[in-house]
Design a protein around this motif. Sequence first.
Motif, PDB file in Angstrom:
ATOM      1  N   CYS A   1       4.513  -3.645  -6.667  1.00  0.00           N
ATOM      2  CA  CYS A   1       4.277  -2.287  -7.134  1.00  0.00           C
ATOM      3  C   CYS A   1       4.717  -2.136  -8.595  1.00  0.00           C
ATOM      4  O   CYS A   1       5.814  -2.528  -8.965  1.00  0.00           O
ATOM      5  CB  CYS A   1       5.057  -1.305  -6.254  1.00  0.00           C
ATOM      6  SG  CYS A   1       4.838   0.388  -6.799  1.00  0.00           S
TER       7      CYS A   1
ATOM      8  N   CYS B   1       5.204   0.662 -10.331  1.00  0.00           N
ATOM      9  CA  CYS B   1       5.753   1.961 -10.737  1.00  0.00           C
ATOM     10  C   CYS B   1       7.144   1.804 -11.349  1.00  0.00           C
ATOM     11  O   CYS B   1       7.784   0.777 -11.211  1.00  0.00           O
ATOM     12  CB  CYS B   1       5.780   2.926  -9.552  1.00  0.00           C
ATOM     13  SG  CYS B   1       7.247   2.770  -8.512  1.00  0.00           S
TER      14      CYS B   1
ATOM     15  N   CYS C   1      10.042   0.722  -9.217  1.00  0.00           N
ATOM     16  CA  CYS C   1       9.995  -0.636  -8.672  1.00  0.00           C
ATOM     17  C   CYS C   1      10.103  -1.719  -9.746  1.00  0.00           C
ATOM     18  O   CYS C   1      10.523  -2.830  -9.476  1.00  0.00           O
ATOM     19  CB  CYS C   1       8.698  -0.855  -7.889  1.00  0.00           C
ATOM     20  SG  CYS C   1       8.628   0.107  -6.365  1.00  0.00           S
TER      21      CYS C   1
ATOM     22  N   HIS D   1       5.355   6.193  -0.601  1.00  0.00           N
ATOM     23  CA  HIS D   1       5.506   5.702  -1.970  1.00  0.00           C
ATOM     24  C   HIS D   1       4.132   5.599  -2.632  1.00  0.00           C
ATOM     25  O   HIS D   1       3.182   5.139  -2.012  1.00  0.00           O
ATOM     26  CB  HIS D   1       6.184   4.331  -1.911  1.00  0.00           C
ATOM     27  CG  HIS D   1       6.638   3.815  -3.221  1.00  0.00           C
ATOM     28  ND1 HIS D   1       7.842   4.169  -3.784  1.00  0.00           N
ATOM     29  CD2 HIS D   1       6.054   2.961  -4.087  1.00  0.00           C
ATOM     30  CE1 HIS D   1       7.983   3.549  -4.933  1.00  0.00           C
ATOM     31  NE2 HIS D   1       6.911   2.810  -5.153  1.00  0.00           N
TER      32      HIS D   1
HETATM   33 ZN   LIG Z   1       6.837   1.495  -6.691  1.00  0.00          ZN
END
Ligand SMILES: [Zn+2]
Length: 380
Positions: free
Chosen positions: A28, A30, A33, A73
């Motif tokens: 991920c 983001c 993360c 998420h």
């Molecule tokens: Zn994430």
Amino acid sequence: VPALPPEPPEAGLDQAAGFAAAWLRANCPCRRCRDPHSGQRLVSLTDLPARVRVTAGPESGGDLPVTFWPDGHQAVFSRSWLTQQSGPPADDRTEAAKRLWTRADFPAGPPAWPWPEYLARAAVREQGLTALLEEGLMLLRGVPAEPGAVLTVAASLGFVRETNYGRLFDVRVTTTPSNLAFTGLPIAPHTDNPYRDPVPTVQLLHCLEGAAAGGDSGLVDGFAAAGLLRQENPAAFGVLAGTPVTFAYADATAELRATRPLIGLDPAGRIREVRFNNRSMQPWRPGGPAGAAAGDRDPVAAAAAFYAAARAFAEILARPALMLTFRLEPGDCVAFDNTRVLHARTGFAATGTRHLQGCYADLDGVSSAVGVLRRRTHDA
Ligand SMILES: [Zn+2]
């Protein structure tokens, strides 16, 4: 094992855009993360839900929005980044990433560059270091024939690997040699320091003074030789790839040993490393995995099979058609991949003045240097 509760209908799917839900979650992009500055991951695999599903929204502008179950998420993957992630892992150390060669591929000698140009121009450094990665060798000419200059060359391609021989070592005739390298005897093709783990992966040799006669250098592509063994004698190739052998070295201040196969393979069975040095190879011993693989043959038969296989490999390595021979002149510095390219030397007069200085470095530094060089716009 207790059964997991059934997933609710809104959980999503096992995959999106051809990528497994677990793969997407583990990667991920983001900000929670992955650190936006360093690109390093901020969460460990055990922080993630054990079972994950994914729902993808409509792709727009090259972006793919996703929502993960069970924790809701959310992230946005870039389609171009996803496309870059398909294909095999980029291990540049196996035979698949190399250009294999024999003597005939280098009629004019090893690929060579003038040291002043190599220093001055990034494009020349990139060419030379790419040859070191892909062909396993690079010759620099016109390096000042001064003691210690080999360390400057090593610093240009990575970092010196200091060993019990020092940051650098001298190769010349001595009266009480601890190592056959320091005599005038001819030396058969070998890799250096197989008694270390990890082995030094790059070797440099810089010529300060040449011998009056003899003392020519020879290089053999060990991956090409191992490939020939696989083609001509697959059973012998299998024995060498599956038999750990101990290499050892001892002197007054060192006691070194490492146990590895002569031919190392990656998990896909591709050649990744060759260790070959008859001077430091220890007696074959029974009980390794190859003994078991050979159907628990008796140790006598297994030992005979190992030595027959090692001999078959040595015979291929000794073929004149494989060996690139050349003469190191004062100022020449050759660098080669010590996990692949074997080096040899013809005999020379022990009264001569041949003097080389050598040192070790590592391929990860070379790869890194090439990676950084390739970032520049091609105007240098
Ligand atoms: Zn994430």
